[in-house]
Design an enzyme around this catalytic site. Structure first.
Site, PDB file in Angstrom:
ATOM      1  N   LYS A   1      40.959  25.567  28.379  1.00 42.61           N
ATOM      2  CA  LYS A   1      41.558  24.403  29.015  1.00 42.61           C
ATOM      3  C   LYS A   1      42.871  23.817  28.377  1.00 42.61           C
ATOM      4  CE  LYS A   1      39.885  19.790  29.547  1.00 42.61           C
ATOM      5  NZ  LYS A   1      38.926  18.664  29.744  1.00 42.61           N
TER       6      LYS A   1
ATOM      7  N   ASP B   1      25.667  34.740  24.188  1.00 45.26           N
ATOM      8  CA  ASP B   1      26.628  34.236  23.407  1.00 45.26           C
ATOM      9  C   ASP B   1      26.797  32.532  23.606  1.00 45.26           C
ATOM     10  OD1 ASP B   1      28.832  33.622  21.482  1.00 45.26           O
ATOM     11  OD2 ASP B   1      29.594  35.454  21.611  1.00 45.26           O
TER      12      ASP B   1
ATOM     13  N   HIS C   1      33.767  56.772  62.445  1.00 45.10           N
ATOM     14  CA  HIS C   1      34.039  55.390  62.596  1.00 45.10           C
ATOM     15  C   HIS C   1      33.041  54.522  62.122  1.00 45.10           C
ATOM     16  CE1 HIS C   1      37.798  56.767  64.687  1.00 45.10           C
ATOM     17  NE2 HIS C   1      37.345  57.336  65.478  1.00 45.10           N
TER      18      HIS C   1
ATOM     19  N   THR D   1      34.693  33.215  10.853  1.00 48.51           N
ATOM     20  CA  THR D   1      33.174  32.994  10.720  1.00 48.51           C
ATOM     21  C   THR D   1      32.190  34.499  10.144  1.00 48.51           C
ATOM     22  OG1 THR D   1      32.942  33.896  13.034  1.00 48.51           O
ATOM     23  CG2 THR D   1      33.205  31.520  12.657  1.00 48.51           C
ATOM     24  N   GLY D   2      31.450  34.267   9.612  1.00 53.02           N
ATOM     25  CA  GLY D   2      30.582  35.093   9.110  1.00 53.02           C
ATOM     26  C   GLY D   2      31.067  36.572   8.824  1.00 53.02           C
TER      27      GLY D   2
ATOM     28  N   ARG E   1      46.965  53.221  50.959  1.00 54.30           N
ATOM     29  CA  ARG E   1      48.309  53.575  51.652  1.00 54.30           C
ATOM     30  C   ARG E   1      48.398  52.489  52.737  1.00 54.30           C
ATOM     31  NH1 ARG E   1      45.828  58.752  51.806  1.00 54.30           N
ATOM     32  NH2 ARG E   1      45.962  58.749  54.103  1.00 54.30           N
ATOM     33  N   TYR E   2      47.341  52.366  53.470  1.00 54.87           N
ATOM     34  CA  TYR E   2      47.344  51.168  54.377  1.00 54.87           C
ATOM     35  C   TYR E   2      45.864  50.713  55.036  1.00 54.87           C
ATOM     36  CZ  TYR E   2      46.310  55.539  57.625  1.00 54.87           C
ATOM     37  OH  TYR E   2      45.746  56.622  58.050  1.00 54.87           O
TER      38      TYR E   2
END
Length: 293
Positions: free
Chosen positions: A140, A128, A274, A37-38, A216-217
């Site tokens: 799809k 768009d 905490h 296109t274009g 790490r955890y």
């Protein structure tokens, strides 16, 4: 799932022209028919790459500054035809339509445009329509069509061209990336329009979260954790100056400090343990706020 599907015909329509000539040349060298296109078609043609313009297939010119160019049954039938379905193939053959095996599209830069502070009208023009429609159609129909939605996938595309096409598993992964891309694109538009409405607070908004790092955890040593980035602001975007890698608890404490400090317009320091502020203060500058906290 490992059998590759040959690329015979491709549709290319990209805003970002980086590496366009490279992938065009690779497709052309492999004997792939290119439809475009274009400005994309003009860029390919200027590089000496044979290309057929969309308007030559549809018999309909690009109009309204390019708003309407690919929104045509000739294009979408070629994208959506299930090439394993004899009824589909017979239907398009009777209409003189050929199927596409590859779609390469990237979208107008809507998020980048609103970030520049462009006018409302300028932002609207960067929404768009044809691009997402073709991307979603190809995704799809990924059983028949490979769809490339980002220049970051071009290396994979070049490798696939050399290898004889994409495997079914690769096409499925590319389709997944399309739906993630279009979901984020539409969400950005919806959030922006909501912010520009007359409502004091938006009645609807959403966020996309992308995995940033594996920690790490988790909260406890036997738990796993990952941190996700959800916006352009926040503790995840900060730069760590020293010390060992941040843990889950480091991030929760740092985020609590960030949110507590930014509740104030004056220079503020929050000291967190905490996830609770054990010291928080404002001052004439950060140093004085820190001493008070």
């Amino acid at each position: 799932m490992s059998e590759r599907k040959k690329i015979r015909r491709a549709l290319i329509s990209v805003y970002d022209k980086n590496r366009l000539q490279e992938i065009g040349a690779a497709l052309s060298a492999a004997g792939v028919q290119i439809v475009s296109t274009g400005s994309t078609a003009k860029t390919l043609a200027a590089a000496g790459i044979e290309v057929t313009e969309v308007s030559a297939l549809t018999g309909f010119p690009e109009i309204m500054g390019g708003r309407v160019k690919t929104l045509h049954p000739t294009i979408h039938s070629g994208i959506l035809a299930d090439q394993e379905n004899s009824e589909h193939m017979s239907a398009i053959k009777n209409l003189g339509i050929e199927p596409f095996d590859l779609i390469v599209i990237n979208l107008y830069p809507f998020a980048e445009t609103i970030a520049t502070g462009a006018t409302f009208a300028e932002c609207i023009e960067q929404i768009d329509i044809g691009g997402p429609s073709m991307l979603r159609g190809a995704a799809k129909n990924h059983g028949s069509v490979a769809v490339v939605s980002n220049p970051s996938q071009y290396d994979q595309l070049v490798s696939a061209i050399s290898a004889g096409g994409f495997t079914a598993a690769q096409r499925q992964r590319l389709a997944l990336e399309v739906f993630r891309t279009t979901a984020e694109y539409d969400l950005t538009i919806a959030n922006w329009l909501g912010q520009n409405s007359e409502a004091t607070l938006p009645e609807w908004f959403g966020s996309i979260y992308v995995q940033e790092n594996t920690l790490r955890y988790g909260e406890n040593p036997h738990q796993s954790a990952v941190i996700y980035r959800g916006s352009s602001e926040g503790i995840v975007q900060s730069k760590q100056l020293h010390g060992k890698e941040m843990s889950f608890n480091n991030y929760t404490d740092a985020d609590a400090a960030w949110r507590a400090a930014f509740d104030h317009t004056e220079p503020c320091v929050a000291i967190i343990k905490h996830a609770n502020p054990c010291g928080i203060a404002v001052g004439k500058d950060i140093a004085s706020a820190y001493l008070k906290a």
